[in-house]
Design an enzyme around this catalytic site. Sequence first.
Site, short mmCIF file in Angstrom:
data_model
loop_
_atom_site.label_atom_id
_atom_site.label_comp_id
_atom_site.label_asym_id
_atom_site.label_seq_id
_atom_site.Cartn_x
_atom_site.Cartn_y
_atom_site.Cartn_z
N SER A 187 25.58 -9.23 35.16
CA SER A 187 25.62 -10.63 35.62
C SER A 187 26.74 -10.83 36.62
O SER A 187 27.73 -10.09 36.63
CB SER A 187 25.85 -11.56 34.42
N TYR A 200 30.50 -13.93 26.69
CA TYR A 200 29.37 -13.39 27.45
C TYR A 200 29.86 -12.62 28.67
O TYR A 200 29.41 -11.50 28.94
CB TYR A 200 28.46 -14.54 27.87
#
Length: 294
Positions: A187, A200
């Site tokens: 990401s 995350y």
Amino acid sequence: MAATAQDPRAGRPTGVGAQQQDAQPGLTEPMGPSPDHGEQSWVGRDRLLGRRALITGGDSGIGRAVALAYAREGADVAIVHLPQERDDAAETVRLVEEAGRRGTAVVADIREEQQAVDAVGRAVRALGGLDVVVLNAGHQRRREGIETLPVEEIRRVVDTNLVGHLVVAREAVPHLAPGSSIITTTSIQAAEPKPALLDYAMTKAAQVAFTEALADELGDRGIRVNAVAPGPIWTPLIPATGFADEEIEEFGQDTPLGRPGQPAELAGAYVYLAGDEASYTSGAVLPVTGGKGF
């Protein structure tokens, strides 16, 4: 006459309205606008003809777009999904089979070691082997601050995004021959971490290290390992993360292209990394971020 190049700022939704789903995993049906997985746009060119792919988190979002593109490029596809995602998974398998390829759905929570082990085994049996492994399953929730971060939620994020990926890779590697490919979905959060996604973001940075280290280990076996780093992509993960309404309404607006991306816009990166065009690409992270730096 040459085709006119598409303006990347246009032709896609530039924003999404306020909407919420109660918890992860998010589902496709309640979303508005519905994500574009390439159903009407992806045209296959036999770039993955005869290959066999396993995709974790393949029921929706980026996973569905990759499964659809792989099938139209000639690959058979097995997807791994949670029990709550059966309807989404059934639609993905339908799209794979509509493309004339073999599709199979495997129910598993890859946080549990034995379920991850069994999922790989079932995929190998269903497809007759493996050539491509896409480690795409992910979990995230919006955090209010370090003082209130619950350990059980940290474990869910780490076990889904890291431990599950390690076990799936461990079990898949013995089935991979030279020319095979492992692709991780990391990401933009690995490079531009936001406090609201602290745990995350940590796992996404760790996935980059995983990709680089495993590429080094498996290179002499002819197995390539790479990652795709999405930016803000409109998937069921987003309305189910716990973002405030205004955060969802502004989702993707801070990119240089001024809009969120669609899952279909990621598929080409995964096709490239799985195919022979990427034969000298390993240990790489390919950003698809709408212009955000990585």
